[in-house]
Design an enzyme around this catalytic site. Structure first.
Site, PDB file in Angstrom:
ATOM      1  N   HIS A   1       1.003  -1.182   0.108  1.00 36.86           N
ATOM      2  CA  HIS A   1      -0.099  -0.067   0.075  1.00 36.86           C
ATOM      3  C   HIS A   1       0.784   1.224  -0.107  1.00 36.86           C
ATOM      4  O   HIS A   1       1.393   1.581   1.031  1.00 36.86           O
ATOM      5  CB  HIS A   1      -0.874  -0.132   1.152  1.00 36.86           C
ATOM      6  CG  HIS A   1      -2.269   0.963   1.110  1.00 36.86           C
ATOM      7  ND1 HIS A   1      -2.018   2.090   0.180  1.00 36.86           N
ATOM      8  CD2 HIS A   1      -3.318   0.894   1.844  1.00 36.86           C
ATOM      9  CE1 HIS A   1      -3.214   2.777   0.358  1.00 36.86           C
ATOM     10  NE2 HIS A   1      -3.973   2.228   1.460  1.00 36.86           N
TER      11      HIS A   1
ATOM     12  N   HIS B   1      -2.582   7.063  -0.989  1.00 37.28           N
ATOM     13  CA  HIS B   1      -3.623   7.467  -0.170  1.00 37.28           C
ATOM     14  C   HIS B   1      -3.029   8.161   1.215  1.00 37.28           C
ATOM     15  O   HIS B   1      -3.786   8.430   1.996  1.00 37.28           O
ATOM     16  CB  HIS B   1      -4.995   6.740   0.375  1.00 37.28           C
ATOM     17  CG  HIS B   1      -5.506   5.984  -0.816  1.00 37.28           C
ATOM     18  ND1 HIS B   1      -6.026   4.671  -0.620  1.00 37.28           N
ATOM     19  CD2 HIS B   1      -5.384   6.293  -2.111  1.00 37.28           C
ATOM     20  CE1 HIS B   1      -6.391   4.300  -1.774  1.00 37.28           C
ATOM     21  NE2 HIS B   1      -6.236   5.287  -2.819  1.00 37.28           N
TER      22      HIS B   1
ATOM     23  N   TYR C   1      -0.566   7.160   3.084  1.00 38.83           N
ATOM     24  CA  TYR C   1      -0.106   6.345   4.255  1.00 38.83           C
ATOM     25  C   TYR C   1       1.440   6.313   4.037  1.00 38.83           C
ATOM     26  O   TYR C   1       2.065   7.214   3.468  1.00 38.83           O
ATOM     27  CB  TYR C   1      -0.848   4.948   4.188  1.00 38.83           C
ATOM     28  CG  TYR C   1      -2.216   5.117   4.398  1.00 38.83           C
ATOM     29  CD1 TYR C   1      -2.731   5.644   5.699  1.00 38.83           C
ATOM     30  CD2 TYR C   1      -3.082   4.768   3.501  1.00 38.83           C
ATOM     31  CE1 TYR C   1      -4.244   5.782   6.087  1.00 38.83           C
ATOM     32  CE2 TYR C   1      -4.403   4.847   3.609  1.00 38.83           C
ATOM     33  CZ  TYR C   1      -5.100   5.513   4.992  1.00 38.83           C
ATOM     34  OH  TYR C   1      -6.550   5.368   5.100  1.00 38.83           O
TER      35      TYR C   1
END
Length: 385
Positions: A188, A191, A193
């Protein structure tokens, strides 16, 4: 191009053409030796139904229903890696520890039994976490420069030892994914993070080798990819999720033009990424002026790697963020999506809210029955179904 809330799908006369949908979406696709039965993926969506970080039988059944409903590849909700500052909720699953990994093994087995493939999304929330939250409340929020997504001071700037520990945690979770029967992993990097915080100039003000220009800011992500690649077999797919937008800034940009995007993606591709999952809120919008390619289309063009696209597929309202999901939607056709996939702009389409609403969405899409699809309603977030 100005973004609009409503999708343009209703104007597409071929949106319910079953033969066309079957031909375009029903084709198998290969990612580093993993053959997907079709071009539809389930997008990762945080559900918080894993008390103490352990996924139970209800989680296994939830994902297996989507596999049985025709999804080719399931990307799980974000799962925390083993670092004290990685998570902000006791109900988001871990991808470490005996109990959590045993639960995830049962999830993978259930998905495989239903005919699907599955990869976990490995996640560290970084400085989006507030003091006192998560599995280790005493751990401070951690980010590249001790800054939150608004650029204000928050948490602490990661030391070299912190960076090494997080890189090791991603590698350990990737190895655990292969060991427990998963088909690959997704990192990931989107977004806002942790990985994305290193990529973004607003949150990365470092003056060492992990900061500076965009190419230098990719170092943390590149080293995670390299460590993951070394921890798993050569034929184990590694997917990297990226986005321009952040949780608090829908108009944020990592790359202002294709050249900047290439400087971000090229080191990751060289490090061992097999596919890029490009997260946008509306898949049909062009990413840069002068071309109608979306972010996934540009990632494919610039790297030659497989790409997954995502963004309000099959619904008439866009995704508006974790604090403001649209309360209700109506199902729409997919004619424009089929147009783009016929010309190979991207390879796989990931579907989010529509699959929360209807576990059979993929089968209905491939067989031209989307008129029967259940619409999304925010009330559905209160249960796994």
């Amino acid at each position: 191009m100005e973004a609009t809330e409503a999708t343009p799908e209703a104007a597409q006369p071929n949106g319910s053409d079953a033969a066309r949908a079957a031909r375009v979406l029903g084709r198998p696709f290969d990612i580093n030796g993993l053959t997907l039965r079709n071009r539809i993926a389930m997008a990762p969506m945080t559900r918080e139904f894993s008390p103490d970080g352990v996924p139970g039988a209800d989680v296994a059944e939830y994902y297996a229903r989507r596999a049985a409903g025709g999804v080719g590849l399931i990307v799980t909700e974000g799962t925390y890696v083993d670092h004290a500052s990685a998570g902000s909720s006791h109900r988001v699953p871990h991808f470490y520890g005996e109990a959590a990994l045993a639960g995830w093994q049962r999830v993978a087995e259930a998905v495989h039994a239903a005919g699907g493939a599955i990869v976990p999304q490995l996640w560290h929330v970084g400085a989006t976490r507030d003091e006192g939250q998560g599995p280790v409340p005493s751990a401070p929020p951690a980010g590249p420069s001790g800054l939150g997504l608004d650029g204000a001071a928050k948490g602490h700037a990661m030391t070299g030892a912190d960076i090494d520990a997080v890189i090791g945690a991603f590698a350990d979770s990737a190895a655990a994914a292969e060991r427990t029967g998963f088909d690959g992993v997704e990192l990931h990097g989107a977004h806002g993070y942790l990985i994305d915080q290193f990529l973004w100039g607003t949150t990365n003000r470092r003056t060492d080798g992990y900061g500076g220009d965009l190419a230098s800011r990719t170092r943390f992500a590149r080293e995670i990819v390299e460590a993951v690649r070394a921890a798993v077999s050569p034929g184990f797919p590694v997917i990297f999720r990226l986005s321009q937008w952040k949780a608090n800034a829908f108009d944020a940009k990592l790359a202002a033009d294709p050249a900047e995007l290439e400087s971000l993606l090229a080191p990751l591709a060289a490090a061992g990424v097999d596919a890029f999952h490009a997260s946008t809120r509306r898949y049909w919008l062009p990413e840069f002026e002068g071309s109608d390619l979306n972010l996934a289309g540009w990632a494919k063009k610039l790297t030659g790697k497989a790409t997954l696209s995502v963004g309000s597929v099959g619904l008439d309202k866009e995704f508006v963020g974790p604090q403001g999901w649209a309360k209700e939607t109506a199902s729409t056709g997919i004619g424009l999506l089929l147009d783009r996939m016929e010309r190979e702009e991207f390879d796989v389409i990931a579907v989010g809210r529509a699959l929360i609403a209807d576990a059979q969405w993929a089968d209905k899409a491939v067989t031209g029955r989307l008129a029967e699809a259940e619409p999304f309603d925010a009330k559905l977030l209160g249960e796994l179904r």
